[in-house]
Design an enzyme around this catalytic site. Structure first.
Site, mmCIF file in Angstrom:
data_model
loop_
_atom_site.group_PDB
_atom_site.id
_atom_site.type_symbol
_atom_site.label_atom_id
_atom_site.label_comp_id
_atom_site.label_asym_id
_atom_site.label_seq_id
_atom_site.Cartn_x
_atom_site.Cartn_y
_atom_site.Cartn_z
ATOM 1 N N ASP A 107 -24.656 22.258 -28.182
ATOM 2 C CA ASP A 107 -25.352 22.460 -29.456
ATOM 3 C C ASP A 107 -24.331 22.896 -30.502
ATOM 4 O O ASP A 107 -24.203 24.076 -30.830
ATOM 5 C CB ASP A 107 -26.466 23.493 -29.294
ATOM 6 C CG ASP A 107 -27.453 23.435 -30.447
ATOM 7 O OD1 ASP A 107 -27.233 22.650 -31.391
ATOM 8 O OD2 ASP A 107 -28.457 24.173 -30.402
ATOM 9 N N ALA A 108 -23.601 21.909 -31.026
ATOM 10 C CA ALA A 108 -22.509 22.167 -31.964
ATOM 11 C C ALA A 108 -22.860 21.795 -33.396
ATOM 12 O O ALA A 108 -22.218 22.254 -34.337
ATOM 13 C CB ALA A 108 -21.263 21.386 -31.526
ATOM 14 N N LYS A 109 -23.845 20.913 -33.575
ATOM 15 C CA LYS A 109 -24.303 20.462 -34.898
ATOM 16 C C LYS A 109 -23.137 20.027 -35.786
ATOM 17 O O LYS A 109 -23.037 20.415 -36.944
ATOM 18 C CB LYS A 109 -25.130 21.554 -35.583
ATOM 19 C CG LYS A 109 -26.403 21.926 -34.808
ATOM 20 C CD LYS A 109 -27.214 22.951 -35.556
ATOM 21 C CE LYS A 109 -28.505 23.295 -34.815
ATOM 22 N NZ LYS A 109 -28.250 24.055 -33.564
ATOM 23 N N ARG A 110 -22.281 19.185 -35.239
ATOM 24 C CA ARG A 110 -21.116 18.731 -35.986
ATOM 25 C C ARG A 110 -21.493 17.598 -36.945
ATOM 26 O O ARG A 110 -22.369 16.791 -36.660
ATOM 27 C CB ARG A 110 -20.016 18.259 -35.030
ATOM 28 C CG ARG A 110 -19.453 19.351 -34.131
ATOM 29 C CD ARG A 110 -18.784 20.455 -34.944
ATOM 30 N NE ARG A 110 -18.043 21.367 -34.096
ATOM 31 C CZ ARG A 110 -18.331 22.644 -33.917
ATOM 32 N NH1 ARG A 110 -19.388 23.171 -34.510
ATOM 33 N NH2 ARG A 110 -17.571 23.405 -33.147
ATOM 34 N N THR A 137 -25.101 17.762 -30.328
ATOM 35 C CA THR A 137 -25.959 17.691 -31.505
ATOM 36 C C THR A 137 -25.103 17.428 -32.741
ATOM 37 O O THR A 137 -23.984 17.935 -32.863
ATOM 38 C CB THR A 137 -26.767 18.991 -31.695
ATOM 39 O OG1 THR A 137 -25.876 20.104 -31.804
ATOM 40 C CG2 THR A 137 -27.730 19.206 -30.537
#
Length: 290
Positions: A107-110, A137
């Site tokens: 869950d890094a939301k890059r 993510t």
């Protein structure tokens, strides 16, 4: 591009992420357990807010739920806050999860552009990277096509992505709902569906993040998740207020694609592995309708 790159991973003898996730959900059930080592949870477990506490917490959660969950989702920011030593713990968690045959969602939301996005893709999706997860993510708010390096590398390596579409935070609506019948969220879902044409089988490898607490937003914005044909990561079970019944009502015909995600509601049952396992089983039973 998706049509020309059809089934890249399958050509290389690798089963695409969507197929692997679908099989895991069928075998174990549609539960994703978030590994979120918040300082308050570490304290609640009697652990120090340091690298040793981070490691003990993370590996205990993984040991407890690996046989029950279709996937685990470590929250990258909570490892980053401990610096390089914290990221080394995350590398260990990802490696142990591979050994335990449980899928991982970093869950890094890059999200970025050009060579920077390519570097993020390389970190999380490249074979041999110490941070390589089964999926990651991504944030599409520099334009969905800005994610192209990650979309293509995931296809090449048999990995997956989950793109933010309708998040449960109140601020999200100020961007995601813009456009009404032609909303940003609807366009993201359509773009993800286009990408999933490259994948065979029932479930593609380009998923969406849609909060379990978005209520009527899907119908209000005419977002067709069933037609998107990808997995749906739905955080918000338990501590954030959503129940399995809420998920069924919210997602309707797309519910078979939903990977219900619970973090604090399960993690607060620790630190004993048995109590964690029982909490995960209770959530899983609800998702199965048992």
């Amino acid at each position: 591009m998706p049509e020309q790159a059809a089934a890249s991973a399958e050509v290389q003898g690798r089963e695409p992420f969507g197929s692997r996730l679908g099989a895991a959900m069928a075998a174990r059930g549609p539960l994703c357990v978030g590994i979120d080592p918040h300082p308050s949870l570490l304290a609640g477990w009697g652990l120090k807010d340091d690298v040793d506490g981070l490691r003990s917490f993370s590996l205990t959660v993984l040991e407890a739920v690996a046989s029950l969950a279709a996937a685990v989702k470590p929250q990258v920011a909570l490892y980053e806050r401990h610096g390089s030593a914290g990221m080394a713990v995350l590398e260990e968690v990802l490696a142990v999860a591979r050994d335990e045959a449980v899928l991982t969602i970093a869950d890094a939301k890059r999200g970025d552009i050009g060579s920077t996005m390519a570097a993020y893709a390389d970190a999380w999706l490249r074979d041999g990277s110490p941070l390589a997860a089964d999926s990651v993510t991504l944030s599409p708010y520099l334009g969905f096509e800005s994610l192209r390096p990650a979309l293509d590398l995931a296809a090449d390596t048999g990995r997956g992505v989950f793109v933010l579409a309708l998040t449960s935070n109140p601020e999200g609506a100020s961007v995601q709902h813009v456009g009404g019948a032609d909303s940003v969220a609807r366009r993201i879902a359509l773009a993800a569906g286009g990408e999933n044409r490259r994948y065979p089988g029932e479930l593609g490898s380009v998923g969406l993040v849609v909060g379990a607490t978005v209520g009527s937003a899907l119908s209000d914005l005419d977002v067709d998740l069933a037609g998107m044909r990808g997995p749906i990561l739905a955080p918000g079970l338990g501590a954030q207020g959503a129940t399995p019944a809420d998920l069924r009502a919210t997602f309707g015909s797309a519910y078979p694609q939903v990977l219900g995600t619970s973090s604090r509601d399960i993690l607060s049952a620790g630190p004993q592995p048995r109590a964690l396992r029982e909490a995960a089983q209770l959530t899983l039973d609800g998702l199965r309708g048992e």
